[in-house]
Design a protein around this motif. Structure first.
Motif, PDB file in Angstrom:
ATOM      1  N   ALA B  28      -6.904  28.465 -17.342  1.00 19.40           N
ATOM      2  CA  ALA B  28      -7.747  28.083 -18.475  1.00 19.40           C
ATOM      3  C   ALA B  28      -8.893  29.063 -18.662  1.00 19.40           C
ATOM      4  CB  ALA B  28      -8.295  26.676 -18.269  1.00 19.40           C
ATOM      5  N   SER B  48     -11.826  25.734 -30.262  1.00 17.02           N
ATOM      6  CA  SER B  48     -11.593  24.669 -29.282  1.00 17.02           C
ATOM      7  C   SER B  48     -10.379  25.007 -28.420  1.00 17.02           C
ATOM      8  CB  SER B  48     -11.434  23.313 -29.968  1.00 17.02           C
ATOM      9  OG  SER B  48     -10.304  23.340 -30.778  1.00 17.02           O
ATOM     10  N   GLY B  49     -10.458  24.601 -27.160  1.00 14.21           N
ATOM     11  CA  GLY B  49      -9.397  24.920 -26.220  1.00 14.21           C
ATOM     12  C   GLY B  49      -9.588  26.265 -25.544  1.00 14.21           C
ATOM     13  N   CYS B  50     -10.712  26.958 -25.829  1.00 12.36           N
ATOM     14  CA  CYS B  50     -10.890  28.296 -25.257  1.00 12.36           C
ATOM     15  C   CYS B  50     -11.491  28.229 -23.866  1.00 12.36           C
ATOM     16  CB  CYS B  50     -11.761  29.148 -26.164  1.00 12.36           C
ATOM     17  SG  CYS B  50     -13.448  28.556 -26.244  1.00 12.36           S
ATOM     18  N   GLY B  51     -11.887  27.057 -23.409  1.00 15.94           N
ATOM     19  CA  GLY B  51     -12.366  26.934 -22.035  1.00 15.94           C
ATOM     20  C   GLY B  51     -13.860  26.752 -21.885  1.00 15.94           C
ATOM     21  N   LYS B  52     -14.568  26.441 -22.953  1.00 16.32           N
ATOM     22  CA  LYS B  52     -16.027  26.273 -22.860  1.00 16.32           C
ATOM     23  C   LYS B  52     -16.391  25.113 -21.932  1.00 16.32           C
ATOM     24  CE  LYS B  52     -16.333  25.351 -27.257  1.00 16.32           C
ATOM     25  NZ  LYS B  52     -14.981  25.359 -27.791  1.00 16.32           N
ATOM     26  N   ILE B  66     -11.298  16.586 -11.015  1.00 18.35           N
ATOM     27  CA  ILE B  66      -9.960  16.654 -11.614  1.00 18.35           C
ATOM     28  C   ILE B  66      -9.017  17.224 -10.565  1.00 18.35           C
ATOM     29  CG2 ILE B  66      -8.572  17.634 -13.475  1.00 18.35           C
ATOM     30  CD1 ILE B  66     -11.201  17.901 -15.070  1.00 18.35           C
TER      31      ILE B  66
END
Ligand SMILES: Nc1ncnc2c1ncn2[C@@H]1O[C@H](COP(=O)(O)OP(=O)(O)O)[C@@H](O)[C@H]1O
Ligand SMILES: [Mg+2]
Lengths: 459, 261
Positions: B28, B48-52, B66
């Motif tokens: 990720a 979104s989904g870029c790992g911020k 997790i």
């Protein structure tokens, strides 16, 4: 006309009605630029509904009215002399006629009775034929009218959906009416009981020994119906059961929801639910054969002497029976606590156990309380284990090592065996039943309210 | 990858060195290296989904919660690696507070929400002291005036914006050095957003703030430095002004002008 040929007949009409409705709709659609407001199949369905509903209604009417009509016909037919000569009155006579096998009557049966039976058989066939033909003609007529209605103005889908809803409502009404009926019959019988025994004596009396005398002059010819020992017995056993079930059930719920890996969970959870499905009589067996004697020997060892039938054996086993109930419900409730709350707690530097104790459990508490209350009402209603392990002696005691009895057990013992249905002893069962019903009803209402409040919070 | 030099003479608070994150087999984040200045607002932007969020969670080791998540590389806070074996993530999280995308007050009273952190970490030795901490935190989060008469009401009874400020108050009650915010305004209306942004301006005097945002305007308004992420890579990092006026990379430019996202 027999019932089976009737069914086949209706089925054939049904198929053709559906087919005709469908085809007519398709034809209308293809012959004009204007389109029907609903899909063709709905027109078929609509006709079908108007066939099936009246049929079902008719059959239902027939089943309910059949006996009454036939009895009336038979009574009018039977000669007066026969009625007078028969001991037991007209109702017995009717029952007697009905039991006669007309093909092969018992040798020596009164020929007048056999005649009556043959008459009844013929009449019954006749009445059935009237009914079935009546049903068929009415429903076919209705079906026909509904097929005529197919036009560009008629919205069949809405009509079909409406009748679907009606069907659903009818089904739910059946359940409600049954419940209301049960409650009313309970109340009615309980009233008859309270005619014989004062309600005050029943609710506050300290002694329960419902054995009515066989002879008038016997000692204790009047039974005593003080329900207090039964309710304290119920409470004692429920309390013991809860003392076992709540800690264990909750702990296993916490383990399942918070700690177990998903594989462990997928094994343990179904197992627990299977446990919840074990027939209670099996638990009762276990309580009577294993747990009761165990407690007695345990006490023997310390020099006490206790009965092998004891509240603690029954309560303990009942507790075990309820564990899966509590743990499964609580597990659902705990798992439903949003992950965001846990994350919030971890992000504050709380450990896993602090998070469970201070965030998850408080958030789940209303649901857990609801689960516990449902479990309590289940424990209160439990009969089998108590019959087998706690006995039927109505002792007014708070000592868990003595034999006690519960409301449900007494209801059973009052009703088994040959009983007259209007003796105080039998009627007492209904009084107990309605009291118990009220108790669990309020408990359940309260539990549901709590569970409801919990739901509102996160939606 | 562009690494900006130390802007002015500020001290480096957090230093990310070759941080890669895996969810099971999926990577990720890919070798993220950059520094975050003390007492400044650093914003993380990107599609979104870029790992911020993943990166943000590396900074307080929330990724530890997790199971499938593995972090490689080093994150230094005050020059100490927070992934070193002797570091207790529980204690670390008291130093690095976090505010989430959706306000998540506990279903407890407003007071107890803020008192939660201090009481689990034993920060207050008396009731008065605890009350003092709670009230100061509420004041700092700009919520005190609105809730002073209803401290015993449940936190979930507040409006969304108030709930989010309650969460900020909860986070600062344990006197963290760093506050992480993951899209703190995305569930709020514009007025509540403006209030929270003002609060961020105020808080940055005392805390180092890292904020994930999907709003370019917000990044421009509240942050001094900006990092642009794309598909698990850090594309560009520098002063906010520079990123928005003269981006060095085409992807950054495309994102800022709304071509990707
Ligand atoms: N808990 C998770 N389990 C598996 N994959 C995840 C998890 N959280 C995030 N990811 C994956 O990691 C990548 C980055 O996610 P995230 O950090 O949430 O992005 P952002 O916050 O920039 O929108 C995404 O591809 C996402 O699917
Ligand atoms: Mg995110």
């Amino acid at each position: 006309m027999g019932f089976w040929s009737f069914s086949v007949f209706i089925l054939i009409i049904a198929i053709s009605a559906y087919w005709y409705g469908n085809t007519k709709a398709l034809r209308l659609n293809s012959n004009s630029i204007e389109k029907l407001p609903s899909l063709p199949k709905y027109y078929g369905n609509y006709a079908l509904i108007w066939l099936i509903f009246p049929c079902l209604l008719g059959v239902f009417l027939w089943i309910t009215l059949n006996t009454y009509i036939l009895d009336t016909i038979l009574i009018n037919h039977l000669p007066k002399e026969l009625e007078n000569s028969f001991a037991g009155g007209i109702n017995m006579l009717v029952d007697r006629v009905k039991t006669i096998n007309i093909d092969n009557p018992f040798p020596g049966t009164n020929p007048e009775l056999i005649d009556a039976a043959i008459f009844l058989e013929n009449k019954s066939n006749e009445v059935r034929a009237y009914f079935l033909w009546g049903i068929i003609s009415i429903s076919v007529l209705l079906c026909f009218v509904s097929l005529k209605k197919i036009s560009f103005k008629f919205k069949a889908r809405q009509a079909v959906e409406k009748s679907n809803v009606t069907l659903l409502i009818l089904c739910s009404i059946v359940a409600i009416i049954t419940t209301v009926g049960i409650v009313f019959s309970l109340i009615f019988e309980a009233m008859r009981f309270f005619d014989q025994v004062s309600i005050f004596d029943f609710l506050f009396g300290l002694s329960w020994s419902p054995q009515m005398a066989i002879r008038e002059d016997q000692v204790a010819s009047q039974g005593s119906f003080g329900a207090i020992p039964l309710f304290t017995g119920t409470l004692l056993i429920t309390l013991i059961a809860m003392l076992v079930a709540i800690p264990v059930g909750l702990a296993s719920a916490i383990y399942l929801a918070e700690y177990s890996s998903s594989t462990t969970r997928s094994i343990i959870k179904p197992l627990l639910e299977i446990l919840a499905g074990v027939p209670t009589v099996v638990y009762g067996f276990f309580a009577a054969i294993t747990v009761g004697p165990f407690f007695r020997e345990f006490a023997d060892f310390f020099g006490f002497n206790i009965a092998s039938e004891s509240a603690i054996a029954a309560g303990g086993v009942m507790g075990i029976m309820i564990i899966p109930f509590i743990s499964s419900l609580s597990d659902d409730v705990i798992s439903a606590v949003p992950q965001s709350l846990r994350d919030g707690s971890y992000a504050m530097g709380a450990t896993h156990s602090e998070t469970i104790k201070r965030v998850v459990l408080p958030a789940a508490l209303p649901g857990i309380v609801g689960a516990i209350l449902l479990a309590v009402s289940r424990a209160i209603g439990e009969t089998m284990i108590v019959v087998m392990a706690a006995g039927i002696a109505a002792n007014l005691t708070s000592n868990p090592f003595e034999a006690v009895t519960t409301v449900t057990v007494q209801i059973v013992t009052l009703l088994v065996g040959d009983q007259e249905f209007d003796s105080a002893k039998t009627l007492a069962a209904f009084a107990l039943g309605i009291t118990l019903f009220c108790m669990t009803l309020f408990l359940n209402l309260y539990a549901l309210k709590i569970v409801q409040r919990y739901r509102e919070r996160y939606e | 990858m562009k690494k900006s030099g130390n802007l002015m003479s500020s001290k480096i608070k957090i230093s990310s060195k070759d941080v890669s994150v895996f969810y099971s087999q999926n990577k990720a984040l890919n070798n993220i290296t950059f520094d975050i200045d003390e007492k400044k607002v650093t914003s993380l932007i990107g599609p979104s989904g870029c790992g911020k969020s993943t990166f943000l969670r590396c900074l307080n080791r929330m990724n530890d919660t997790i199971d499938i998540c593995k972090v490689k590389g080093k994150v230094l806070i005050d020059n100490e690696d927070i992934y070193a074996p002797n570091v207790d993530p529980v204690l670390l999280r008291a130093r690095v507070g976090m505010v989430f995308q959706k306000p998540n007050p506990f279903p407890k009273s407003i007071f107890d929400n803020v008192a939660y952190g201090p009481s689990i970490h034993g920060l207050a030795s008396s009731k008065d002291e605890l009350e003092n901490i709670v009230l100061t935190s509420l004041q700092r989060a700009g919520l005190y005036k609105e809730v002073k008469n209803r401290l015993s009401e449940t936190g979930t009874s507040l409006s969304g914006g108030q709930q989010q400020r309650l969460c900020i108050a909860r986070a600062i009650a344990v006197s963290p050095e760093i506050i992480l915010m993951d899209e703190p305004c995305s569930a709020l209306d514009p007025i509540a957003t403006a209030i929270v942004e003002e609060l961020i301006d105020e808080l940055v005097k005392n805390y180092t703030i890292v904020i994930v945002t999907h709003s370019m305007q917000q990044a421009a308004r509240v942050s001094q430095n900006t990092a642009f992420f794309h598909m698990g890579n850090l594309i560009e990092f520098g002063s906010t002004q520079k990123i928005f006026s003269t981006p060095q990379f085409k992807q950054t430019q495309d994102y800022i002008t709304g071509k990707i996202g």
